[in-house]
Write a protein that holds these residues in place. Structure first.
Motif, short mmCIF file in Angstrom:
data_model
loop_
_atom_site.label_atom_id
_atom_site.label_comp_id
_atom_site.label_asym_id
_atom_site.label_seq_id
_atom_site.Cartn_x
_atom_site.Cartn_y
_atom_site.Cartn_z
N TRP A 1 0.83 -1.21 0.00
CA TRP A 1 0.00 0.00 0.00
C TRP A 1 0.86 1.26 0.00
O TRP A 1 1.95 1.29 0.56
N ALA A 2 0.32 2.33 -0.64
CA ALA A 2 0.95 3.65 -0.58
C ALA A 2 0.69 4.26 0.80
O ALA A 2 -0.26 3.87 1.48
N PRO A 3 1.55 5.23 1.19
CA PRO A 3 2.71 5.76 0.47
C PRO A 3 3.90 4.82 0.56
O PRO A 3 3.97 3.93 1.42
N ALA A 4 4.87 5.03 -0.34
CA ALA A 4 6.05 4.18 -0.36
C ALA A 4 6.92 4.40 0.88
O ALA A 4 7.54 3.45 1.38
N LEU A 5 6.97 5.63 1.36
CA LEU A 5 7.80 5.94 2.53
C LEU A 5 6.97 5.77 3.80
O LEU A 5 6.01 6.50 4.04
N LYS A 6 7.36 4.80 4.60
CA LYS A 6 6.67 4.53 5.86
C LYS A 6 7.45 5.20 7.00
O LYS A 6 8.68 5.10 7.06
N THR A 7 6.75 5.85 7.91
CA THR A 7 7.42 6.59 8.97
C THR A 7 6.82 6.24 10.34
O THR A 7 5.66 5.82 10.44
N GLY A 8 7.63 6.43 11.37
CA GLY A 8 7.16 6.16 12.72
C GLY A 8 8.09 6.73 13.76
O GLY A 8 9.10 7.37 13.43
N GLU A 9 7.76 6.50 15.02
CA GLU A 9 8.55 7.01 16.14
C GLU A 9 8.70 5.94 17.21
O GLU A 9 7.77 5.16 17.46
N VAL B 1 9.69 1.46 0.75
CA VAL B 1 9.41 0.10 0.27
C VAL B 1 9.68 -0.08 -1.22
O VAL B 1 9.53 -1.18 -1.75
N THR B 2 10.10 0.99 -1.90
CA THR B 2 10.37 0.89 -3.33
C THR B 2 11.39 -0.22 -3.60
O THR B 2 12.47 -0.25 -2.99
N GLY B 3 11.07 -1.14 -4.50
CA GLY B 3 11.96 -2.23 -4.84
C GLY B 3 11.86 -3.44 -3.93
O GLY B 3 12.56 -4.43 -4.12
N HIS B 4 11.00 -3.37 -2.92
CA HIS B 4 10.85 -4.48 -1.98
C HIS B 4 9.50 -5.16 -2.17
O HIS B 4 8.56 -4.58 -2.73
N GLY B 5 9.43 -6.40 -1.71
CA GLY B 5 8.20 -7.18 -1.83
C GLY B 5 8.07 -8.13 -0.66
O GLY B 5 8.89 -8.14 0.26
N ARG C 1 8.65 -11.20 -0.28
CA ARG C 1 9.78 -12.11 -0.06
C ARG C 1 11.12 -11.40 -0.21
O ARG C 1 12.17 -12.03 -0.35
N ASN C 2 11.05 -10.10 -0.16
CA ASN C 2 12.26 -9.26 -0.21
C ASN C 2 11.98 -8.00 0.59
O ASN C 2 11.95 -6.90 0.06
N MET C 3 11.76 -8.18 1.90
CA MET C 3 11.29 -7.07 2.74
C MET C 3 12.38 -6.04 3.00
O MET C 3 12.09 -4.87 3.23
N GLY C 4 13.64 -6.45 3.01
CA GLY C 4 14.74 -5.49 3.17
C GLY C 4 14.90 -4.92 4.56
O GLY C 4 15.26 -3.75 4.73
N TYR C 5 14.66 -5.73 5.57
CA TYR C 5 14.78 -5.25 6.97
C TYR C 5 16.14 -4.60 7.23
O TYR C 5 17.18 -5.08 6.76
N THR C 6 16.12 -3.53 8.00
CA THR C 6 17.34 -2.87 8.45
C THR C 6 17.30 -2.75 9.97
O THR C 6 16.24 -2.53 10.56
N ARG C 7 18.48 -2.89 10.60
CA ARG C 7 18.55 -2.80 12.06
C ARG C 7 18.60 -1.33 12.48
O ARG C 7 19.43 -0.56 11.97
#
Length: 208
Positions: free
Chosen positions: A127-135, A150-154, A156-162
């Motif tokens: 779902w849009a927007p592509a940029l997810k934000t939080g605190e 999330v651009t380029g992710h799906g 099975r390719n979530m792209g988690y970052t620490r």
């Protein structure tokens, strides 16, 4: 990170307290560089409650418990790896259900101690927007803002970052950690594998 300003008198008092604490340091887990203790944090992997098969996710409204976490805001989605990959285990948490939600947990703390909170971050790619934000908030005060594109992710390719954040506790015996979405819509930031560790105020290593 919350700013810390201590007077010379306060630093002197802290030094005396740290010296006194050293006589009982053996009662705590430690390494050769820093004295560390681990506060009570439960359900950091969001593995409970289990999302029942064949459901892909379970929605929790604000005010409902999500295992050991208290739900807030509108709603959140506890998500199975039947929908998308978790960072660890088989479940993760979308901080947006119908729209932005949050989860909170109270943890015990020690005086004159800094705490490092770390977690895996991705975003709902459906779902849009592509940029997810939080605190990340401590007792309602933001200590870290975070975002994930999330651009380029799906699924099975979530792209988690620490992600990491530090806060300092001076006198309280407990604080409340809150992860809150600041994104609109059905898909928000996704978090998993929340961990908390502590270190003495003057010895806490910098966050990388």
């Amino acid at each position: 990170m919350l700013p810390l300003r201590l007077s010379a008198a306060a630093l002197s008092a802290a030094a005396l307290l740290l010296a006194a604490a050293s006589t009982t340091a053996s009662a705590h887990t430690h390494d050769t560089k820093t004295h560390t203790t681990v506060p009570d944090i439960a359900g950091g992997g969001f593995e409970t409650p289990v999302v029942p098969a064949p459901s892909l996710f379970t929605t929790y409204l604000g005010g409902q418990a999500v295992g050991p976490w208290a739900g807030g805001g509108n709603s959140v989605d506890l998500t199975s790896d039947r929908l998308w990959d978790a960072a660890e285990g088989s479940q993760s948490l979308d901080l947006n259900g119908s729209t932005s939600g949050s989860v909170s947990q109270e943890i015990s703390t020690h005086p004159l101690t800094s705490y490092v909170v770390s977690f895996e971050l991705a975003g709902n790619p459906a779902w849009a927007p592509a940029l997810k934000t939080g605190e990340l908030r401590v007792d309602g005060v933001p200590v870290k803002t975070f975002s994930f594109d999330v651009t380029g992710h799906g699924f099975r390719n979530m792209g988690y970052t620490r992600q990491t954040a530090v806060f300092t506790n001076l006198l309280k015996s407990s604080v409340t950690l809150t992860f809150a979405s600041t994104s609109p819509g059905l898909g928000g930031p996704v978090i998993d594998d929340v961990r908390v560790r502590s270190c003495l105020l003057v010895l806490c290593p910098p966050v990388s």
